[in-house]
Design a protein around this motif. Structure first.
Motif, short mmCIF file in Angstrom:
data_model
loop_
_atom_site.label_atom_id
_atom_site.label_comp_id
_atom_site.label_asym_id
_atom_site.label_seq_id
_atom_site.Cartn_x
_atom_site.Cartn_y
_atom_site.Cartn_z
N ALA A 105 -31.93 -1.52 -1.25
CA ALA A 105 -31.08 -0.24 -0.80
C ALA A 105 -30.50 0.21 -2.00
O ALA A 105 -30.18 -0.56 -3.04
CB ALA A 105 -30.46 -0.34 0.69
N PRO A 106 -29.83 1.49 -2.04
CA PRO A 106 -28.83 1.85 -2.99
C PRO A 106 -27.80 0.90 -3.22
O PRO A 106 -27.36 0.31 -2.08
CB PRO A 106 -28.32 3.34 -2.28
CG PRO A 106 -29.58 3.68 -1.27
CD PRO A 106 -30.05 2.62 -1.12
N GLN A 107 -27.20 0.96 -4.36
CA GLN A 107 -26.15 -0.23 -4.65
C GLN A 107 -24.87 0.06 -3.75
O GLN A 107 -24.48 -1.14 -3.16
CB GLN A 107 -25.84 0.06 -6.32
CG GLN A 107 -24.84 -1.38 -6.53
CD GLN A 107 -24.54 -1.14 -8.13
OE1 GLN A 107 -25.31 -0.54 -8.82
NE2 GLN A 107 -23.82 -2.12 -8.32
N SER A 108 -24.57 1.30 -3.42
CA SER A 108 -23.42 1.57 -2.73
C SER A 108 -23.55 0.89 -1.15
O SER A 108 -22.66 0.38 -0.44
CB SER A 108 -23.10 3.06 -2.62
OG SER A 108 -24.27 3.80 -2.19
N VAL A 109 -24.85 1.16 -0.60
CA VAL A 109 -25.25 0.50 0.71
C VAL A 109 -25.27 -0.91 0.46
O VAL A 109 -24.60 -1.56 1.72
CB VAL A 109 -26.62 1.06 0.96
CG1 VAL A 109 -27.02 0.45 2.40
CG2 VAL A 109 -26.41 2.50 1.21
N ILE A 110 -25.76 -1.25 -0.62
CA ILE A 110 -25.74 -3.03 -0.45
C ILE A 110 -24.48 -3.51 -0.46
O ILE A 110 -24.18 -4.67 0.06
CB ILE A 110 -26.62 -3.38 -1.72
CG1 ILE A 110 -28.19 -2.95 -1.59
CG2 ILE A 110 -26.48 -4.85 -2.02
CD1 ILE A 110 -28.91 -3.70 -0.37
N GLN A 111 -23.46 -2.94 -1.40
CA GLN A 111 -22.38 -3.45 -1.38
C GLN A 111 -21.53 -3.36 0.07
O GLN A 111 -20.71 -4.16 0.36
CB GLN A 111 -21.31 -2.66 -2.50
CG GLN A 111 -21.74 -2.92 -3.94
CD GLN A 111 -21.18 -1.97 -4.84
OE1 GLN A 111 -20.79 -1.07 -4.53
NE2 GLN A 111 -21.27 -2.60 -6.17
N ARG A 112 -21.53 -2.23 0.66
CA ARG A 112 -20.97 -2.24 1.92
C ARG A 112 -21.62 -3.08 2.95
O ARG A 112 -20.76 -3.95 3.51
CB ARG A 112 -21.45 -0.81 2.54
CG ARG A 112 -21.07 -0.54 4.05
CD ARG A 112 -19.57 -0.63 4.52
NE ARG A 112 -19.46 -0.21 5.70
CZ ARG A 112 -18.25 -0.52 6.38
NH1 ARG A 112 -17.26 -1.46 6.06
NH2 ARG A 112 -18.14 -0.03 7.75
N LEU A 113 -22.90 -3.59 2.87
CA LEU A 113 -23.55 -4.21 3.81
C LEU A 113 -23.13 -5.93 3.54
O LEU A 113 -22.90 -6.81 4.23
CB LEU A 113 -24.90 -4.26 3.89
CG LEU A 113 -25.46 -2.87 4.19
CD1 LEU A 113 -27.08 -3.03 4.60
CD2 LEU A 113 -25.01 -2.38 5.87
N ALA A 114 -23.24 -6.02 2.26
CA ALA A 114 -22.52 -7.29 1.72
C ALA A 114 -21.26 -7.57 2.01
O ALA A 114 -20.65 -8.85 2.51
CB ALA A 114 -22.86 -7.33 0.13
N ASP A 115 -20.19 -6.68 2.29
CA ASP A 115 -18.78 -6.85 2.47
C ASP A 115 -18.87 -7.39 3.76
O ASP A 115 -17.93 -8.23 4.29
CB ASP A 115 -18.11 -5.45 2.33
CG ASP A 115 -16.86 -5.61 2.94
OD1 ASP A 115 -16.22 -6.76 2.47
OD2 ASP A 115 -16.31 -4.75 3.53
N ILE A 116 -19.63 -6.61 4.80
CA ILE A 116 -19.47 -6.73 6.17
C ILE A 116 -20.06 -8.30 6.37
O ILE A 116 -19.72 -9.11 7.34
CB ILE A 116 -20.32 -5.82 7.08
CG1 ILE A 116 -19.71 -4.64 7.01
CG2 ILE A 116 -20.54 -6.20 8.50
CD1 ILE A 116 -20.25 -3.30 7.46
#
Length: 473
Positions: A334-345
């Motif tokens: 996915a786009p990097q911003s999405v990946i970072q959000r999901l990774a944080d969760i």
């Protein structure tokens, strides 16, 4: 009895007396049937008025802890201990019923329970038979695996760099050009859906899906307060999505290759239409692509993600259906911003997927072991599919219809009469045969079962299908 109420306490005198008496019952000092001292004696002991004692006794009687017998006095009631036990414990049922995550259908709860029993013939299970898992090869690869201390600690929020690097190369074969920063390693595809539900969508968001759909048998989006809307992929698709979407956030979930539960494949035209329609309406797509490697014949049907130049598609993959469900390794592109959000969760929930499992998957994907295994697995599944289709042709063609399997695990068997109800499911279960009825994927479907040839042995498949005929007859 030398206890007396504390007149300096914030509790009233009669409440202190009630609590003292409850304690006597709880500890077993006053067992069932014990006769209490007279009101006069209790009043003298506690140095209170008889009216205070009477008030305390009346409340304990109202609660069912004490009972009066005319002419005999006051006694500890027969059910007093159970009443106290229930009152002393949290009301867990109330907590359960008020919780966020919705309970699954009773049928699915039974499926999950009985799948663990060795004597059950599993005709619907969506996993590989133990005999199809490369157990010995994984064991040998473990012996040759070189592990660094850092590699088996907690991995980075997005997962092992090694595995993400390997996936960048592997996904090129699917027409997907991506970078490590755009990949998140997850504990199976289901976790990917759960993270997307709570990390990217608002309450009340709309989830469009094929009908029937695997999503109806799990509740990652429903439990997050989202609306599930089935759609038909026909010429009216743009209008359907536009009208349903309105002002609500929305997303389209799909399994274009070997759809679950039907096993069907979308055409190139259907894939392109959905992608361009969703792009025009700014509706993100989740492409669940966990079965594509199990197509029996090479396919020219590309992944939706291969069309994607703007981050429209969230691509989900996994080795659970191909290598081992127990490894619990999947990925999201996915786009990097999405990946970072999901990774944080993800880090807030499990602090990363298994480091050892990630090392195993990286080794298999990069060494050629995985592709070699997939080639053999396809052949085995194809033989099993043919075996089941021959039985269906011999015994079921007068009562049911189906399409020849193109790969994966399933045949979507449709009975001509609406017989697949809860009673049908339970009657088969009595014969130790477990099915996945169509109504768990579409509540109105009483015609279908998802017939899996991937788990049961050939002998079990024969016995199970014979039992199916017997119950219908």
């Amino acid at each position: 009895m030398d206890w007396k109420p504390d007149r300096q306490s914030h509790l009233t005198i009669h409440v202190q007396i009630i609590e003292w008496m409850k304690t006597r019952i709880e500890r077993g000092d006053w067992t069932v049937g014990t006769k209490l001292p007279t009101q006069r004696k209790l009043a003298a002991q506690f140095e209170v008025n008889r009216s205070t004692i009477n008030l305390a006794l009346d409340e304990l009687k109202a609660d069912g802890l004490l009972e009066s017998k005319v002419g005999s006095g006051t006694f500890v009631a027969n059910n007093s201990w159970n009443i106290l036990l229930n009152k002393s414990q949290p009301n867990w049922q109330q907590h359960i019923e008020a919780s966020i995550h919705k309970p699954n259908y009773h049928t699915i709860q039974l499926i999950n329970e009985f799948e663990q029993k060795d004597h059950i013939i599993r005709l619907g299970t969506g996993e590989l038979s133990p005999e199809l898992l490369p157990t010995k090869k994984i064991e040998r690869s473990l012996k040759s695996l070189s592990l660094e201390s850092r590699a088996i600690g907690y991995s980075e929020p997005q997962g092992s760099k090694k595995l993400r690097s390997v996936l960048c190369e592997y996904l090129k074969k699917r027409g997907i050009d991506t970078a490590q920063e755009n990949i998140l390693i997850v504990s199976g595809a289901l976790q990917a859906l759960q993270l997307i539900a709570i990390g990217l969508l608002e309450e009340g968001a709309i989830i469009f899906q094929d009908n029937p759909s695997y999503l109806n048998s799990i509740h990652p989006f429903q439990s997050a307060g989202m609306r599930m809307i089935p759609v038909q992929r026909d010429g009216n698709l743009p209008d359907t999505l536009r009208i349903a979407k309105r002002k609500k956030q929305s997303l389209f979930y799909c399994v274009p290759t070997l759809q679950n539960p039907t096993g069907c494949n979308w055409t190139i035209g259907e894939r392109q239409t959905l992608y361009h329609t969703c792009k025009q309406l700014q509706i993100p797509i989740i492409e669940d692509d966990v079965y594509h490697e199990l197509l029996f014949e090479p396919s020219s049907s590309p992944a939706l993600k291969s069309f994607d130049q703007s981050g429209q598609v969230l691509y989900v993959g996994s080795v659970s259906k191909t290598l081992s469900p127990g490894l619990r390794i999947g990925w999201v592109v996915a786009p990097q911003s999405v990946i970072q959000r999901l990774a944080d969760i993800k880090m807030q929930t499990d602090y990363g997927s298994s480091a050892v499992s990630q090392e195993i998957v990286a080794q298999w994907l990069s060494s050629g072991l995985y592709e070699s295994h997939i080639l053999q697995l396809r052949e085995q599944l194809k033989l099993r599919a043919t075996f089941v289709e021959n039985i269906l042709e011999e015994q079921f063609k007068h009562i049911a219809t189906w399409k020849k399997s193109e790969g994966g695990f399933y045949i979507w068997l449709r009975f001509k009469e609406p017989i697949v109800n809860k009673a049908f499911f339970l009657n088969l279960l009595k014969k130790n045969v477990l099915i996945n009825p169509g109504y768990i994927y579409d509540t109105s479907d009483l015609h279908h079962i998802r017939l899996s040839y991937a788990y049961a042995s050939l002998e079990e498949l024969t016995v199970g299908l014979n039992s199916l005929i017997e119950v219908i007859s």
